[in-house]
Design an enzyme around this catalytic site. Sequence first.
Site, PDB file in Angstrom:
ATOM      1  N   LYS A   9       0.838  -1.199   0.000  1.00  0.00           N
ATOM      2  CA  LYS A   9       0.000   0.000   0.000  1.00  0.00           C
ATOM      3  C   LYS A   9       0.883   1.263   0.000  1.00  0.00           C
ATOM      4  CE  LYS A   9      -3.561  -2.529   2.609  1.00  0.00           C
ATOM      5  NZ  LYS A   9      -4.416  -2.519   3.823  1.00  0.00           N
ATOM      6  N   TYR A  49     -11.942  -2.956  -2.773  1.00  0.00           N
ATOM      7  CA  TYR A  49     -12.473  -3.194  -1.425  1.00  0.00           C
ATOM      8  C   TYR A  49     -14.001  -3.244  -1.419  1.00  0.00           C
ATOM      9  CZ  TYR A  49      -7.963  -2.707   1.036  1.00  0.00           C
ATOM     10  OH  TYR A  49      -6.691  -2.895   1.537  1.00  0.00           O
ATOM     11  N   THR A  91      -4.873  -8.159  10.653  1.00  0.00           N
ATOM     12  CA  THR A  91      -5.277  -6.860  10.087  1.00  0.00           C
ATOM     13  C   THR A  91      -4.790  -5.691  10.946  1.00  0.00           C
ATOM     14  OG1 THR A  91      -7.254  -7.943   9.224  1.00  0.00           O
ATOM     15  CG2 THR A  91      -7.265  -5.521   9.294  1.00  0.00           C
ATOM     16  N   ASN A 112      -1.536  -0.256   7.480  1.00  0.00           N
ATOM     17  CA  ASN A 112      -0.951  -1.579   7.741  1.00  0.00           C
ATOM     18  C   ASN A 112      -0.152  -2.131   6.558  1.00  0.00           C
ATOM     19  OD1 ASN A 112      -3.107  -2.244   6.146  1.00  0.00           O
ATOM     20  ND2 ASN A 112      -4.142  -3.541   7.640  1.00  0.00           N
ATOM     21  N   HIS A 115      -1.501  -5.588   1.532  1.00  0.00           N
ATOM     22  CA  HIS A 115      -2.763  -6.319   1.334  1.00  0.00           C
ATOM     23  C   HIS A 115      -2.458  -7.712   0.806  1.00  0.00           C
ATOM     24  CE1 HIS A 115      -6.630  -7.596  -0.300  1.00  0.00           C
ATOM     25  NE2 HIS A 115      -5.954  -7.931  -1.385  1.00  0.00           N
ATOM     26  N   GLU A 126      -9.230 -10.553  -7.607  1.00  0.00           N
ATOM     27  CA  GLU A 126      -8.293  -9.435  -7.457  1.00  0.00           C
ATOM     28  C   GLU A 126      -7.202  -9.481  -8.532  1.00  0.00           C
ATOM     29  OE1 GLU A 126      -9.140  -8.964  -2.660  1.00  0.00           O
ATOM     30  OE2 GLU A 126      -7.185  -9.709  -3.291  1.00  0.00           O
TER      31      GLU A 126
END
Length: 137
Positions: A9, A49, A91, A112, A115, A126
């Site tokens: 991310k 998402y 998570t 975080n 993914h 995805e």
Amino acid sequence: MERTFIAIKPDGVQRGLISEILSRFERKGFKLVAIKIVVPSKDFAGKHYHDLKERPFFSGLCDFLSSGPVVAMVWEGEGVIRYGRKLIGATDPQKSVPGTIRGDLAVLVGRNIIHGSDGPETAKDEIKLWFKQEELY
Ligand code: ATP
Ligand code: MG
């Protein structure tokens, strides 16, 4: 062979954690079959998402994912979907154990750094959302 979608991310990229994360997957023995840098639009982040769209943090999450470069990847190997999630950790980085990527390198649930697909169906969806067939090795 089993494949999963993994993304570093914007916070992970910005913090200079690309090579650290790649090496954890490589050293485990998984094979990198696709990689690219993308800045997703907010709309695209919402597609990624989509199963969280009723959650209060959805809009902020999409703003965040679209806030900068993301390293989008496909990794291949026996058990890579489940084991990839294990390498990543829980998570919430406060609950991820030391030794995991989030446990070692992150503090906040909204930051975080990585993914990973959560099952075979999401992995398939995805990979299809982020990559064209000809981009996969
Ligand atoms: P990811 O899908 O990013 O790999 P995950 O599968 O561990 O994470 P999900 O439940 O799919 O967790 O949530 C997606 C993302 O939404 C999380 O990685 C986190 O950044 C964010 N998120 C989840 N729960 C919260 C929360 N309570 N507050 C803020 N952000 C959250
Ligand atoms: Mg998830």
